[in-house]
Design a protein around this motif. Structure first.
Motif, short mmCIF file in Angstrom:
data_model
loop_
_atom_site.label_atom_id
_atom_site.label_comp_id
_atom_site.label_asym_id
_atom_site.label_seq_id
_atom_site.Cartn_x
_atom_site.Cartn_y
_atom_site.Cartn_z
N LYS A 244 0.83 -1.20 0.00
CA LYS A 244 0.00 0.00 0.00
C LYS A 244 0.87 1.25 0.00
O LYS A 244 1.85 1.34 0.72
CB LYS A 244 -0.92 -0.01 1.22
N LEU A 245 0.47 2.20 -0.84
CA LEU A 245 1.21 3.46 -0.94
C LEU A 245 0.28 4.60 -0.58
O LEU A 245 -0.75 4.82 -1.23
CB LEU A 245 1.74 3.64 -2.38
N PHE A 246 0.62 5.32 0.49
CA PHE A 246 -0.14 6.48 0.91
C PHE A 246 0.68 7.72 0.54
O PHE A 246 1.82 7.87 0.98
CB PHE A 246 -0.40 6.44 2.41
N ALA A 247 0.13 8.57 -0.28
CA ALA A 247 0.86 9.76 -0.73
C ALA A 247 -0.10 10.93 -0.92
O ALA A 247 -0.06 11.64 -1.93
CB ALA A 247 1.61 9.46 -2.02
N GLY A 248 -0.98 11.12 0.07
CA GLY A 248 -1.96 12.20 -0.03
C GLY A 248 -1.34 13.56 -0.19
O GLY A 248 -1.86 14.41 -0.93
N HIS A 249 -0.22 13.81 0.49
CA HIS A 249 0.45 15.10 0.42
C HIS A 249 0.90 15.40 -1.01
O HIS A 249 0.78 16.52 -1.49
CB HIS A 249 1.66 15.10 1.35
N ALA A 250 1.42 14.37 -1.70
CA ALA A 250 1.90 14.57 -3.08
C ALA A 250 0.73 14.83 -4.03
O ALA A 250 0.83 15.66 -4.94
CB ALA A 250 2.70 13.35 -3.53
N ILE A 251 -0.39 14.12 -3.83
CA ILE A 251 -1.55 14.32 -4.70
C ILE A 251 -2.13 15.72 -4.48
O ILE A 251 -2.50 16.42 -5.43
CB ILE A 251 -2.62 13.25 -4.40
N ARG A 252 -2.22 16.13 -3.20
CA ARG A 252 -2.75 17.47 -2.91
C ARG A 252 -1.88 18.55 -3.54
O ARG A 252 -2.38 19.51 -4.13
CB ARG A 252 -2.84 17.68 -1.40
N ARG A 253 -0.56 18.38 -3.43
CA ARG A 253 0.36 19.37 -4.00
C ARG A 253 0.20 19.42 -5.52
O ARG A 253 0.20 20.49 -6.13
CB ARG A 253 1.80 19.02 -3.62
N MET A 254 0.11 18.26 -6.14
CA MET A 254 -0.07 18.19 -7.59
C MET A 254 -1.36 18.89 -8.03
O MET A 254 -1.38 19.64 -9.01
CB MET A 254 -0.09 16.71 -8.02
N ARG A 255 -2.44 18.65 -7.28
CA ARG A 255 -3.73 19.26 -7.62
C ARG A 255 -3.66 20.78 -7.52
O ARG A 255 -4.15 21.51 -8.39
CB ARG A 255 -4.82 18.70 -6.69
N ARG A 256 -3.05 21.27 -6.43
CA ARG A 256 -2.97 22.71 -6.23
C ARG A 256 -2.09 23.37 -7.28
O ARG A 256 -2.38 24.49 -7.74
CB ARG A 256 -2.47 23.01 -4.82
N LEU B 196 -10.45 11.24 0.42
CA LEU B 196 -9.88 10.24 1.32
C LEU B 196 -8.43 9.94 0.97
O LEU B 196 -7.59 9.73 1.85
CB LEU B 196 -10.71 8.95 1.25
N VAL B 197 -8.12 9.94 -0.33
CA VAL B 197 -6.73 9.71 -0.77
C VAL B 197 -5.84 10.83 -0.27
O VAL B 197 -4.74 10.59 0.26
CB VAL B 197 -6.66 9.60 -2.31
N GLU B 198 -6.30 12.07 -0.41
CA GLU B 198 -5.50 13.22 0.03
C GLU B 198 -5.30 13.23 1.54
O GLU B 198 -4.31 13.77 2.04
CB GLU B 198 -6.15 14.52 -0.43
N LYS B 199 -6.22 12.64 2.28
CA LYS B 199 -6.11 12.58 3.74
C LYS B 199 -5.38 11.32 4.20
O LYS B 199 -5.32 11.04 5.40
CB LYS B 199 -7.50 12.63 4.38
N ASN B 200 -4.82 10.57 3.24
CA ASN B 200 -4.10 9.32 3.55
C ASN B 200 -5.01 8.30 4.24
O ASN B 200 -4.53 7.46 5.01
CB ASN B 200 -2.87 9.58 4.41
N GLN B 201 -6.29 8.37 3.94
CA GLN B 201 -7.22 7.37 4.48
C GLN B 201 -7.51 6.28 3.45
O GLN B 201 -8.20 5.32 3.74
CB GLN B 201 -8.52 8.05 4.91
N ARG B 202 -6.98 6.43 2.25
CA ARG B 202 -7.05 5.41 1.22
C ARG B 202 -5.70 5.37 0.50
O ARG B 202 -5.13 6.43 0.20
CB ARG B 202 -8.16 5.70 0.20
N PRO B 203 -5.20 4.17 0.22
CA PRO B 203 -3.93 4.09 -0.52
C PRO B 203 -4.14 4.34 -2.01
O PRO B 203 -5.27 4.27 -2.52
CB PRO B 203 -3.49 2.64 -0.27
N LEU B 204 -3.05 4.63 -2.69
CA LEU B 204 -3.11 4.79 -4.14
C LEU B 204 -3.09 3.41 -4.79
O LEU B 204 -2.21 2.61 -4.52
CB LEU B 204 -1.92 5.60 -4.64
N SER B 205 -4.05 3.14 -5.65
CA SER B 205 -4.06 1.88 -6.38
C SER B 205 -3.17 2.01 -7.61
O SER B 205 -2.84 3.13 -8.05
CB SER B 205 -5.48 1.53 -6.81
N ALA B 206 -2.79 0.88 -8.18
CA ALA B 206 -1.94 0.90 -9.38
C ALA B 206 -2.65 1.61 -10.52
O ALA B 206 -2.04 2.39 -11.27
CB ALA B 206 -1.58 -0.53 -9.78
N SER B 207 -3.98 1.37 -10.66
CA SER B 207 -4.72 2.00 -11.75
C SER B 207 -4.78 3.52 -11.58
O SER B 207 -4.70 4.27 -12.56
CB SER B 207 -6.14 1.43 -11.82
#
Length: 461
Positions: free
Chosen positions: A5-17, A39-50
């Protein structure tokens, strides 16, 4: 480990902003619901491969940044900083730290940079500008894995295999034909203090006769890296943004060494061999014509997306306990990150049985357990009568992941483990007969009528 499982909410949020998108807009691009993205951005869900594939297709970014850019080096690195005595009264627990990383990743990164810059606790101001420390931080930012170098080295290794079965001979021939460099092995009397030297005037790569076959192969592969991987190395060095010339040179040397090891142990073939042999280091040495330390270091780099190996860490110490190499890789292990080490870890007793493997399960105060291997190594280039040198290399992986390893056969990975700390000043275990110093930030309790197992008795947090 490909499905870890990969949790990277901080990186996704930064990318979005950076893209100037709302959660709803980004979710529409990725064909997911806004609530799921939240939920992904809050690290409550992992990033899936898809989802990673969709991100790579829709936004201009390097997927490695998802794992390499955790604020402050991630949870384990922040816990290590917060263990400093100056924060002892705050009692920040794991849940609070996780919420901090998820809710304010920028603040966590700012804290980590400030802590490292001012030299709080055990890190002094000079360490912040130390080339070795700077380079190590940059290597750990990449989790020890450089995908572009690995891919290039793998392609080159395949080409060399087609030309000859002997890797050393194939590289030597490539250097001679393509780069007009010949190999010359010189007597130790001619090169008494050198193991390798490039004489551009004579168009020679000169090697010491004291090098064993594995070290000679590594030396010629290192030379090839400096020539054929120069562009990739230049790009990585520039991206590191070092202000100190010594740091940049040291980093370049590490990258060339990385490439050389990747040519000797090409990623896909090496990983398959690891999984087939149960990460049997001695067998891997023979199969790939490499030394123990070369194989051990290579094990810490197996973090290709979609084809990950076990997340190992590595520590190399001398008899005085001084660390000359420390790579935590993707393990995040405090055993590699911490400045201090525990004498109850068999890494320190490996010197008693040179060349023998010392296997041990250790448990830290936070109840994390690690399966570790330790063995001595002797540097190349020694001649009779010279000053003897010896190091101990420690390799480890989370015990829960070590069940497939050859050294784990017959071991109960959930059974008894040796309780260790991260050096006496950082260890709060009481009644330790090996304790040399009281833990930092804890009040000593002195009683002239009693004497415990430990020389130091101390109060609670």
């Amino acid at each position: 480990m490909a499905d870890r499982k990969l949790f990277a909410g901080h990186a996704i949020r930064r990318m979005r902003r950076q893209a100037g998108l709302t959660q709803a807009a980004m979710a529409e691009v990725l064909t997911i619901s806004p609530s799921y993205l939240n939920l992904v951005e809050k690290n409550q869900r992992p990033l899936s491969a898809s989802l990673i594939v969709k991100l790579a297709e829709s936004f201009d970014f390097d997927p490695r940044a998802l794992a390499a850019g955790e604020p402050g080096g991630g949870e384990a690195a922040l816990r290590r900083r917060l263990a400093d005595p100056m924060f002892a009264d705050l009692e920040i627990d794991r849940n609070e730290l996780e919420e901090w990383l998820a809710g304010a990743p920028g603040g966590a990164e700012a804290f980590a940079r400030a802590f490292d810059r001012i030299g709080a606790g055990s890190v002094d101001a000079s360490a912040a500008s130390d080339p070795v420390s700077e380079v190590r931080r940059e290597i750990e930012r990449w989790r020890g894995h450089f995908a572009d170098l690995d891919a290039m080295a793998e392609t080159l290794a395949d080409e060399l295999r087609l030309g000859a079965g002997d890797l050393y001979g194939a590289i030597a021939e490539r250097l001679r034909v393509k780069h007009q460099l010949t190999i010359r092995v010189l007597p130790v009397d001619v090169m008494p203090d050198m193991l390798r030297r490039t004489d551009l005037h004579a168009r020679q790569l000169q090697l010491s006769e004291t090098l064993d076959p594995a070290s000679r192969t590594f030396a010629v592969a290192f030379q090839l890296a400096q020539i054929e991987a120069r562009g990739e190395i230049d790009g990585l060095a520039k991206g590191a943004g070092f202000t100190d010339r010594a740091s940049e040179r040291l980093y370049r040397r590490h990258l060339a060494s990385y490439f050389a090891a990747a040519v000797m142990m090409p990623y896909a073939r090496f990983l398959r061999a690891c999984e087939a042999t149960g990460y049997d280091i001695e067998l891997l040495q023979r199969r790939f014509g490499a030394g123990f330390e070369q194989v051990a270091h290579r094990l810490t780099t197996l973090q290709r997306i979609g084809a990950r190996g076990l997340p190992f860490f590595l520590v190399r110490i001398d008899r005085a306990g001084q660390a000359s190499k420390r790579f935590s890789g993707a393990s995040g292990s405090p055993l590699a990150e911490a400045e201090g080490r525990c004498p109850l870890w068999r890494l320190h007793t490996a010197f008693d049985r040179p060349g023998a493997l010392a296997v041990q399960i250790v448990e830290l105060e936070d109840e994390t357990r690690w399966l570790t291997i330790a063995r001595t190594v002797t540097p190349q280039g020694r001649r009779y009568g010279a000053v003897p040198a010896e190091f101990a290399v420690g390799l480890g992986v989370a015990a829960a992941l070590g069940g497939t390893m050859a050294v784990a056969r017959g071991l109960d990975l959930k059974g008894e483990a040796t309780p260790v700390g991260l050096g006496c000043r950082a260890c709060g275990r009481g009644n330790c007969p090996q304790r040399s110093l009281p833990p930092a930030g804890r009040a000593l309790v002195l009683n002239e009528r009693e004497r415990g197992v430990s020389a130091f008795t101390f109060g609670g947090d």
